[in-house]
Design an enzyme around this catalytic site. Structure first.
Site, short mmCIF file in Angstrom:
data_model
loop_
_atom_site.label_atom_id
_atom_site.label_comp_id
_atom_site.label_asym_id
_atom_site.label_seq_id
_atom_site.Cartn_x
_atom_site.Cartn_y
_atom_site.Cartn_z
N HIS A 1 36.93 18.41 -47.25
CA HIS A 1 36.96 17.17 -48.37
C HIS A 1 38.43 16.48 -47.88
O HIS A 1 38.26 15.24 -48.28
CB HIS A 1 37.18 17.77 -49.74
CG HIS A 1 37.24 16.69 -50.85
ND1 HIS A 1 36.45 15.94 -51.05
CD2 HIS A 1 38.37 16.66 -51.65
CE1 HIS A 1 36.86 15.03 -52.09
NE2 HIS A 1 37.83 15.52 -52.59
N ASP A 2 39.35 17.06 -47.44
CA ASP A 2 40.74 16.39 -46.99
C ASP A 2 40.68 15.24 -46.23
O ASP A 2 41.72 14.41 -45.78
CB ASP A 2 41.85 17.28 -46.78
CG ASP A 2 42.49 17.75 -48.05
OD1 ASP A 2 42.61 17.42 -49.22
OD2 ASP A 2 43.47 18.73 -47.68
N SER B 1 37.81 10.81 -53.66
CA SER B 1 37.77 11.96 -54.53
C SER B 1 37.70 11.34 -56.05
O SER B 1 36.91 10.33 -56.39
CB SER B 1 38.82 13.08 -54.04
OG SER B 1 38.57 14.20 -55.04
N ASP C 1 32.37 17.95 -45.72
CA ASP C 1 33.00 18.23 -47.17
C ASP C 1 31.98 18.65 -47.96
O ASP C 1 30.84 18.15 -48.52
CB ASP C 1 33.13 16.68 -47.66
CG ASP C 1 33.83 16.55 -49.13
OD1 ASP C 1 33.86 17.81 -49.44
OD2 ASP C 1 33.97 15.49 -49.46
#
Length: 424
Positions: A397-398, A199, A364
């Site tokens: 995304h995690d 990220s 994501d």
């Protein structure tokens, strides 16, 4: 796949052996996970064997002023960091870990036997793990502007003797890279074997490759993007407005009032957390399940997802600073290395020397695989060595923070190559 890139751009969605592109040849290496536990005379029995164990942060003070991209200057500053493993005699095995928005320097191991959880990337850092501390010397700092020990809004402003608060200058990824380069100098590390991050951390790895092409061997960029989309900037702005609209914010001077803008920071985190998960993951975890088994016909919690988001927001307030959250979202918004090169990402990456591994996750939607492919295309425009893995995952995304087997296997195999190249 991007047109004309079949010889270099690889989609790795499943594997028994993992192909990795290296300059001039293709290699297939078996995926394996080493198992080299610490001896019990130095490792407490209640800590897992493949852990870096008990760790203590270190702090370095820098008196040399840091000129910032904004035109302002930090007259002096502290950087807090943790290290894992040992630096070899040739100083060739150093790895820099760059954290994301709400991360910090505590990436692996435990601070005490009472810790309920290890560092935020413990499944990736340690003996036999992808970032193998039996081979690498790993450094993870808390970025400037943070709230976990590096100089930031909660630190005292030497000009006033009071916390900086909203007067702390806006910093950028380029400023972070410069401060990290000074940290490397202080540790006598001339060149990183790899700079790694997910990220916002991946954005730092990209900036490192641009700003210091001769000081980085590999850039591992996970779930990142070359700049934020308008939608992502919009999410960040709503989060900032939630914080600044809190009656306890006091224009950022809430420390002086001995209060915290809890409601605003909680809402900001709840919004952010929605963007970190995919719809499929939310449906699988929560669906429309009721917390109490029946509707209450009111504005309290009815659904499990409501309870989950409130918990995430409330727990975040206890461990993070609102001014830091504002600052970190601005760092994200301002990141755009191509802006210094006529808005041409290809031109920005023309002189990089690092080898690249990019990984993205299919679900994501905040930093989608398409954003990673923008970076890949710009690298391939100059025939730069790059490997790419688009990993099937429904988490969102995690996913970059979680121990997904294919993800770890790809990561592990690539880092074996980094270690061999570094002679460790």
């Amino acid at each position: 796949m991007l047109p004309g890139t079949h010889s270099r751009l690889l989609y790795l969605k499943s594997l028994i052996t993992l192909p990795v592109y290296l300059p001039g040849r293709m290699m297939a290496r078996p995926v394996r996970f080493a198992s080299q536990p610490f001896s019990q005379d130095i490792m407490p029995e209640s800590i897992p064997a493949q852990s870096v164990g008990l760790v203590s942060p270190q702090t370095l003070h820098f008196d040399q002023p840091l000129a910032l991209v904004s035109g302002r200057e930090l007259p002096n500053y502290d950087l807090i960091f943790e290290t894992y493993g040992n630096l070899n005699s040739s100083r060739s095995n150093a790895i820099l870990i760059c954290h994301a928005l709400s991360g910090d320097h505590h990436a692996a191991g435990y601070h005490s036997m009472e810790d309920r959880k290890p560092g935020w990337w413990d499944h990736c850092i340690g003996p036999g793990k992808p970032i193998d501390t039996d081979r690498f010397f790993v450094v993870c700092p808390n970025n400037l502007g943070g709230c976990k020990g590096s100089t930031g809004p909660i630190s005292n402003n030497p000009a006033t003797g009071k916390p900086y608060g909203p007067d702390f200058p806006i910093v950028t990824v380029r400023d972070w890279v410069e401060s990290q380069a000074r940290l490397a100098d202080a540790l006598s590390i001339q060149r990183w074997a790899a700079v790694i991050g997910g990220s916002l951390g991946g954005m730092q790895a990209l900036q490192w490759a641009i700003d210091y092409p001769d000081r980085i061997g590999h850039a591992v960029i996970i779930a990142a993007a070359p700049k934020l989309s308008a939608q992502n900037i919009a999410f960040n702005e709503v989060a900032r407005q939630a914080i600044m609209a809190d009656p306890e914010f006091h224009a950022g001077h809430y420390y002086e009032h001995n209060v915290v803008p809890r409601r605003g920071l909680m809402l900001a985190r709840m919004l952010g957390h929605i963007t970190y998960l995919s719809e499929d993951e939310m449906r699988a975890k929560f669906g429309r399940e009721l917390r109490a088994g029946k509707l209450k016909f009111g504005f309290d919690v009815d659904f499990q997802i409501e309870s989950y988001l409130r918990y995430q927001g409330q727990s975040f307030v206890e461990r993070f600073d609102a001014n830091t959250y504002l600052l970190m979202t601005k760092v994200l918004d301002y990141f755009d290395p191509a802006s210094d090169y006529d808005n041409d990402l290809s031109k920005a990456l023309e002189h990089v020397n690092a080898h690249f591994l990019l990984m993205s996750f299919t679900s994501d939607w905040r930093f989608s695989p398409a954003r990673s492919r923008e970076i890949i295309k710009a690298l391939l425009d100059h025939n730069k060595p790059v490997s790419y893995a688009e990993i099937e995952s429904n988490i969102g995304h995690d996913a970059f923070l979680l121990p997904i087997p294919y993800y770890l296997a790809i990561f592990n195999t690539y880092m074996h190559h980094v270690a061999s190249e570094a002679g460790c």
